[in-house]
Enzyme design. Structure first.
Site, short mmCIF file in Angstrom:
data_model
loop_
_atom_site.label_atom_id
_atom_site.label_comp_id
_atom_site.label_asym_id
_atom_site.label_seq_id
_atom_site.Cartn_x
_atom_site.Cartn_y
_atom_site.Cartn_z
N HIS A 1 0.86 -1.18 0.00
CA HIS A 1 0.00 0.00 0.00
C HIS A 1 0.89 1.23 0.00
O HIS A 1 1.96 1.22 0.62
CB HIS A 1 -0.91 0.00 1.25
CG HIS A 1 -2.05 0.94 1.13
ND1 HIS A 1 -1.94 2.28 1.44
CD2 HIS A 1 -3.31 0.75 0.69
CE1 HIS A 1 -3.10 2.86 1.22
NE2 HIS A 1 -3.95 1.96 0.76
N ASP B 1 -8.03 -5.45 0.23
CA ASP B 1 -8.50 -6.31 -0.87
C ASP B 1 -8.11 -7.76 -0.67
O ASP B 1 -8.65 -8.64 -1.33
CB ASP B 1 -7.93 -5.80 -2.20
CG ASP B 1 -8.46 -4.42 -2.51
OD1 ASP B 1 -9.65 -4.20 -2.29
OD2 ASP B 1 -7.68 -3.56 -2.94
N1 ACO Z 1 4.07 -7.83 -4.74
C1 ACO Z 1 5.43 -7.85 -4.93
N2 ACO Z 1 6.20 -6.74 -4.83
C2 ACO Z 1 5.60 -5.58 -4.52
C3 ACO Z 1 4.21 -5.50 -4.30
C4 ACO Z 1 3.45 -6.68 -4.43
N3 ACO Z 1 2.10 -6.65 -4.23
N4 ACO Z 1 3.87 -4.22 -4.03
C5 ACO Z 1 5.00 -3.51 -4.06
N5 ACO Z 1 6.06 -4.32 -4.36
C6 ACO Z 1 7.50 -3.96 -4.43
C7 ACO Z 1 7.80 -3.22 -5.72
O1 ACO Z 1 8.18 -4.11 -6.74
C8 ACO Z 1 8.92 -2.31 -5.28
O2 ACO Z 1 10.08 -3.09 -5.17
P1 ACO Z 1 11.52 -2.41 -5.50
O3 ACO Z 1 11.72 -1.38 -4.43
O4 ACO Z 1 12.49 -3.55 -5.43
O5 ACO Z 1 11.41 -1.81 -6.88
C9 ACO Z 1 8.52 -1.91 -3.84
O6 ACO Z 1 7.72 -3.01 -3.38
C10 ACO Z 1 7.70 -0.62 -3.76
O7 ACO Z 1 6.59 -0.72 -4.63
P2 ACO Z 1 5.91 0.50 -5.39
O8 ACO Z 1 5.15 0.00 -6.56
O9 ACO Z 1 6.95 1.56 -5.63
O10 ACO Z 1 4.94 1.04 -4.25
P3 ACO Z 1 3.70 1.99 -4.47
O11 ACO Z 1 3.45 2.65 -3.18
O12 ACO Z 1 3.90 2.88 -5.66
O13 ACO Z 1 2.50 0.98 -4.84
C11 ACO Z 1 0.68 -0.52 -4.67
C12 ACO Z 1 1.52 0.57 -3.95
C13 ACO Z 1 0.23 0.00 -6.04
C14 ACO Z 1 -0.57 -0.78 -3.83
C15 ACO Z 1 1.55 -1.81 -4.81
O14 ACO Z 1 1.94 -2.27 -3.54
C16 ACO Z 1 0.80 -2.93 -5.57
O15 ACO Z 1 0.81 -2.93 -6.79
N6 ACO Z 1 0.13 -3.87 -4.82
C17 ACO Z 1 -0.65 -4.92 -5.45
C18 ACO Z 1 -2.00 -4.38 -5.89
C19 ACO Z 1 -2.91 -4.10 -4.73
O16 ACO Z 1 -3.09 -4.93 -3.84
N7 ACO Z 1 -3.56 -2.92 -4.78
C20 ACO Z 1 -4.55 -2.53 -3.78
C21 ACO Z 1 -4.06 -1.40 -2.94
S1 ACO Z 1 -5.21 -1.02 -1.69
C22 ACO Z 1 -6.40 -0.13 -2.49
O17 ACO Z 1 -6.19 0.59 -3.42
C23 ACO Z 1 -7.72 -0.30 -1.99
#
Ligand code: ACO
Length: 424
Positions: A307, A364
């Site tokens: 998140h 979620d």
């Molecule tokens: N699985 C594996 N790796 C992940 C995940 C994941 N679900 N989420 C983040 N990471 C990793 C990224 O690859 C990144 O790694 P790095 O530093 O080696 O490059 C690091 O964690 C940071 O991730 P970002 O994408 O930069 O974080 P951001 O804050 O931009 O994204 C998000 C947050 C979009 C929610 C992301 O965690 C994600 O895509 N999660 C899966 C989708 C999800 O569950 N969305 C629902 C969110 S809650 C809502 O909106 C109601």
């Protein structure tokens, strides 16, 4: 003494002091509105991870602690003691309702469940297999054309009426979207039933009006609506505010918010979580998928994990996990999917990759398991999120409308294109 921060430009030695704004809770905020005027520079913050785009007194999140407050009340207490309409009243008016005001709101919302018959015709234009989110976003945009003449978006009494109308009508549109996409006859709302019960009725009723709705199911869905009601300046709410900042009709802004919510990185994740758990298929496959999620060369992500703001357990996920466990034996929880989910959580929470990046289950991760047990099909998970979130969007729309410091949303950019050149 007023707090401030001084920025010094190493290129020319110029120092400028900027005021610090102190919130009632959370991190201080530097007011950089005069930055360009004073120093001739912009800030660079893709995805706005360090930018407060507005001030708001609706919802507070402490991402480090894993805390969520609506108007100051912890989400866990609201989930335990209040129903969804209490939460709607709270979010819109700032206080929990007294009996009289609750009854008045409840009666008004019930009286507004129905859609204009003309709007109903719109559903015939959609493909039979249209995703309910596609139908929902288009129909909500169309709703603005049915409620334009009678409502002045600059008159507070009228836009409050508009707020309750959209809260009342969204479940009807969502249920119609579902029934249309499954080739089922549309069922009129039952204006005597409570909000959540009526929604389940519209989803389930046979053409003869019969529908079995257990109170346990109704309360579980009601809690899910409350948990989704608002979440400060997330992607869809920021979209609603951006559209609203131009003076557009609120229903057009909400339609745009629904579009933003649809994405897998946001509200669309609830549908993807269940698809992913089904794809994993068995507890013994979990480790293989965790490995994929950790591979920097693989775009696979563990849905329902991570998140932007929570760097700890999402408190809404905690409430849902408890709810899922309480529902066992009362509704048909898919044990196989629950076991896969528990194993994913167990491995991820003890794995360095997830620990280092503070990746915890979000809302979620659990909502899909409960919604499946309530016989809600996967493609309706995100529309359920929309129903819960509408009150938050409309309350944020109203807040923006009253904010004297609000401006049209118009960020700047770091231009990396060609310098001026000429054809000849
Ligand atoms: N699985 C594996 N790796 C992940 C995940 C994941 N679900 N989420 C983040 N990471 C990793 C990224 O690859 C990144 O790694 P790095 O530093 O080696 O490059 C690091 O964690 C940071 O991730 P970002 O994408 O930069 O974080 P951001 O804050 O931009 O994204 C998000 C947050 C979009 C929610 C992301 O965690 C994600 O895509 N999660 C899966 C989708 C999800 O569950 N969305 C629902 C969110 S809650 C809502 O909106 C109601």
């Amino acid at each position: 003494m007023k707090k401030s921060i001084t920025f010094t430009d190493n290129r020319n030695g110029k120092s400028v002091e900027f005021p610090i704004l102190e919130p009632s809770l959370g991190a201080d905020v530097v007011d950089i509105r005069t930055l360009y005027k004073e120093m001739g520079i912009f800030t660079y913050d893709p995805g706005f991870s360090a930018t407060a785009s507005c001030s708001s007194d609706i919802t507070f999140i402490d991402g480090g602690k894993g805390e969520l407050l609506y108007r100051g009340y912890p989400i866990e207490e609201l989930a335990e003691n209040s129903n969804y309409l209490d939460v709607c009243y709270l979010i819109l008016n700032g206080e929990l309702p007294q009996k009289n005001s609750y009854d008045k709101m409840n009666d008004y919302i019930k009286s507004e469940y129905l859609l204009h018959e003309g709007l109903k015709n719109l559903f015939n234009a959609f493909q039979d297999n249209a995703h309910p989110m596609a139908t929902l976003t288009s129909t909500v945009a169309a709703l603005s054309s049915f409620h334009f003449e009678h409502l002045d978006i600059d008159n507070e009494a009228e836009y409050r009426e508009m707020a309750y109308k959209i809260v009342a009508k969204i479940p009807t549109i969502a249920a119609y979207s579902y029934r249309h996409s499954h080739g089922l006859p549309l069922i009129y709302p039952d204006m005597d039933r409570y909000f959540t019960k009526n929604f389940l009725y519209m989803m389930r009723a046979k053409p003869n009006g019969k529908a079995n709705i257990d109170d346990v199911e109704m309360r579980a869905l009601d809690t899910i609506f409350s948990l989704h009601a608002d979440h400060e300046q997330n992607a869809s709410t920021s979209t609603v505010r951006a559209v609203a900042s131009t003076g557009a009709h609120p229903y057009a802004a909400i339609s745009a918010g629904i579009g933003a919510l649809w994405g897998r990185a946001h509200g669309g994740a609830n549908e993807s979580v269940i698809s992913q758990l089904e794809m994993i298929g068995d507890v013994k496959n979990v480790e293989k998928f965790i490995k994929k999620a950790k591979d920097p060369n693989d775009s696979f992500r563990l849905m329902g994990f991570g998140h932007r703001v929570y760097k700890n357990f999402d408190p809404r996920a905690k409430v849902l996990k408890k709810l899922r466990d309480e529902l066992k034996g009362k509704v048909e929880i898919d044990d196989k999917i629950s076991k896969i989910a528990d194993r994913v959580e167990e491995i991820a929470l003890s794995d360095d990759y997830f620990i280092k990046r503070n990746l915890y289950p979000n809302i979620d991760f659990y909502s899909g398991t409960i919604l499946t047990a309530l016989q809600i099909p996967k493609d309706m998970f995100t529309p359920i999120f929309v129903i819960g979130r509408t009150i938050g969007w409309i309350a944020q729309w109203i807040e923006l409308k009253k904010d004297r410091e609000a401006k049209i949303a118009r960020p700047r950019q770091l231009y990396t294109g060609k310098k001026r050149r000429h054809i000849k």
